[in-house]
Design a protein around this motif. Structure first.
Motif, short mmCIF file in Angstrom:
data_model
loop_
_atom_site.label_atom_id
_atom_site.label_comp_id
_atom_site.label_asym_id
_atom_site.label_seq_id
_atom_site.Cartn_x
_atom_site.Cartn_y
_atom_site.Cartn_z
N HIS A 1 -55.46 23.38 -41.73
CA HIS A 1 -56.14 22.39 -42.57
C HIS A 1 -57.45 22.03 -41.87
O HIS A 1 -57.50 21.10 -41.07
CB HIS A 1 -55.29 21.14 -42.76
N PRO A 2 -58.52 22.78 -42.17
CA PRO A 2 -59.78 22.57 -41.45
C PRO A 2 -60.66 21.53 -42.12
O PRO A 2 -60.43 21.11 -43.26
CB PRO A 2 -60.43 23.95 -41.55
N LEU A 3 -61.65 21.13 -41.39
CA LEU A 3 -62.73 20.29 -41.91
C LEU A 3 -64.04 20.98 -41.58
O LEU A 3 -64.15 21.68 -40.57
CB LEU A 3 -62.70 18.89 -41.28
N VAL A 4 -65.02 20.80 -42.44
CA VAL A 4 -66.33 21.41 -42.19
C VAL A 4 -67.04 20.60 -41.11
O VAL A 4 -67.50 19.49 -41.36
CB VAL A 4 -67.18 21.45 -43.47
N GLY A 5 -67.06 21.17 -39.90
CA GLY A 5 -67.82 20.49 -38.86
C GLY A 5 -69.28 20.43 -39.22
O GLY A 5 -69.92 19.38 -39.10
N GLU A 6 -69.80 21.57 -39.70
CA GLU A 6 -71.21 21.59 -40.08
C GLU A 6 -71.53 22.88 -40.83
O GLU A 6 -70.99 23.95 -40.53
CB GLU A 6 -72.09 21.51 -38.83
N ILE A 7 -72.37 22.74 -41.84
CA ILE A 7 -73.02 23.88 -42.49
C ILE A 7 -74.51 23.67 -42.34
O ILE A 7 -75.02 22.58 -42.63
CB ILE A 7 -72.66 23.97 -43.98
N ARG A 8 -75.20 24.68 -41.86
CA ARG A 8 -76.65 24.58 -41.76
C ARG A 8 -77.28 25.87 -42.28
O ARG A 8 -76.80 26.97 -42.05
CB ARG A 8 -77.11 24.28 -40.34
N ILE A 9 -78.36 25.68 -43.04
CA ILE A 9 -79.11 26.78 -43.61
C ILE A 9 -80.57 26.64 -43.21
O ILE A 9 -81.13 25.53 -43.28
CB ILE A 9 -79.01 26.80 -45.15
N GLY A 10 -81.15 27.71 -42.77
CA GLY A 10 -82.56 27.66 -42.38
C GLY A 10 -83.00 28.95 -41.72
O GLY A 10 -82.25 29.94 -41.69
N GLU A 11 -84.20 28.92 -41.21
CA GLU A 11 -84.77 30.11 -40.59
C GLU A 11 -84.62 30.06 -39.07
O GLU A 11 -84.77 29.00 -38.46
CB GLU A 11 -86.25 30.24 -40.95
#
Length: 363
Positions: free
Chosen positions: A223-233
């Motif tokens: 049962h995970p949680l999203v620690g972080e999503i990051r989008i970029g260059e």
């Protein structure tokens, strides 16, 4: 047994001509250009690059146009082209902590250094068809602000500094063996995590999404949680031995996802969070999230967990996630199998004759 079809050159040529005609469509409608695909169908381009394992927006757009929008066929075209390219070397590991962030969200911390950035996302849309888009109405310029030069540390790094997250065993060319390359060497199970991550990054988004969903429904007890999503260059650098320092090759857009999972600990390891990791070309957060869910599930043996679900079975997952390989094997069924079928037909007839004889004898 397969049978070669002879004398079909004219039919094949006509099929190609018909395909080109269908691709072009109504001549009264302006022809679609690759520039339009790049600018207006960017997420399709990103998926084609990610699963085609080649970062080139123009080639991905051409493949989408050539395949009439069939993304798996487009990915196949990109993979085939990729095999013709020379290999100059391997770039240095990218540093996503120095990413020029376009989108960054965390489900674990509301307030975090660098802030949360919603960026371009469907998350808050109403999922209602908008006829105005089809009419080609002018679009207002987006709201902009001065970029914040402050560094945005990764959430998993913040937890790691408190001893609550498992160590990030990133690749260290001094301490570790060379990273594997599944495009140059055949896979041999069991796989190291670097090869698993490569396979997951190239894997079919739909397949990984289904497996990731299965882990949330209890088929891996994660049962995970999203620690972080990051989008970029991020900047890509290549070490040049003759120069003695890395040279920048440019920037690429990537999506990174770090899932945070609980771990009860063991006799040697204290209770802590563990991670599932996903990194994908372009803006592909659904794929990155699915990848990170599968990555954590495939680490079951590493943590001494029971392997009881499909998403935890390394051979099952890795052997079936590649859409190019899967497509080839499924679609080969369209090839002539005349000899095979005749053999099965004869077998069925023989069995039916014996069955009918038995029935008559019983009567």
């Amino acid at each position: 047994m397969y049978v070669a079809v002879k004398g079909g050159e004219a039919a094949i040529a006509n099929a190609h001509a018909l395909l080109a005609d269908r691709r072009r469509g109504d001549r009264a409608v302006p022809a679609l250009r690759t520039e339009q695909i790049i600018e207006q169908l960017g997420l399709a381009v990103d998926r084609c690059m990610a699963e085609g394992s080649l970062y080139d927006r123009e080639l991905a757009a051409l493949a989408i146009l050539q395949s009439r929008g069939d993304l798996i066929e487009a990915i196949f075209l990109v993979r085939a082209y990729r095999t013709t390219l020379p290999r100059f070397g391997y770039s240095r590991p990218i540093d996503t902590a120095d990413m020029l962030i376009e989108r960054r969200v965390s489900a674990t911390f509301k307030d975090l250094p660098g802030g949360q950035l919603l960026g371009p996302t469907f998350d808050y849309t109403h999922r209602l068809l908008d006829p105005a888009i089809a009419e080609g109405n002018d679009i207002a310029e987006p709201v902009t602000a001065e970029a914040d030069p402050a560094r945005a540390p990764r959430v998993t790094d913040m937890l790691g500094h408190q001893g609550l997250m498992e160590p990030d065993l990133g690749f260290d060319p001094v301490e570790q063996d060379e990273v594997g390359d599944l495009t140059r060497e055949p896979l041999q199970y069991p796989l190291d995590r670097d090869l698993r991550l490569q396979a997951l990054a190239r894997g079919d988004e739909g397949f990984l999404l289904a497996l990731g969903y299965s882990t949330q429904r209890g088929y891996a007890r994660n049962h995970p949680l999203v620690g972080e999503i990051r989008i970029g260059e991020v900047e890509v650098e290549l070490d040049i031995p003759e120069l003695g320092f890395p040279v920048s090759l440019g920037r690429v857009r990537v999506t990174e996802c770090q899932m945070v999972n609980q771990f009860k600990g063991s006799a040697k390891v204290p209770p802590q969070f563990t991670r599932g990791y996903g990194l994908v070309f372009g803006q592909s957060e659904r794929k990155a999230m699915s990848m990170s869910l599968c990555d954590r599930a495939l680490r079951a043996r590493e943590f001494g967990e029971d392997i009881s679900a499909p998403a935890q079975d390394e051979e099952f997952v890795i052997s079936h996630l590649d859409n190019v390989q899967s497509t080839g094997f499924v679609e080969h069924l369209k090839l002539p199998h005349y000899v095979d079928f005749q053999a099965e037909l004869d077998l069925i007839r023989t069995m039916r004759a014996k069955f009918e004889a038995t029935q008559e004898a019983a009567e």
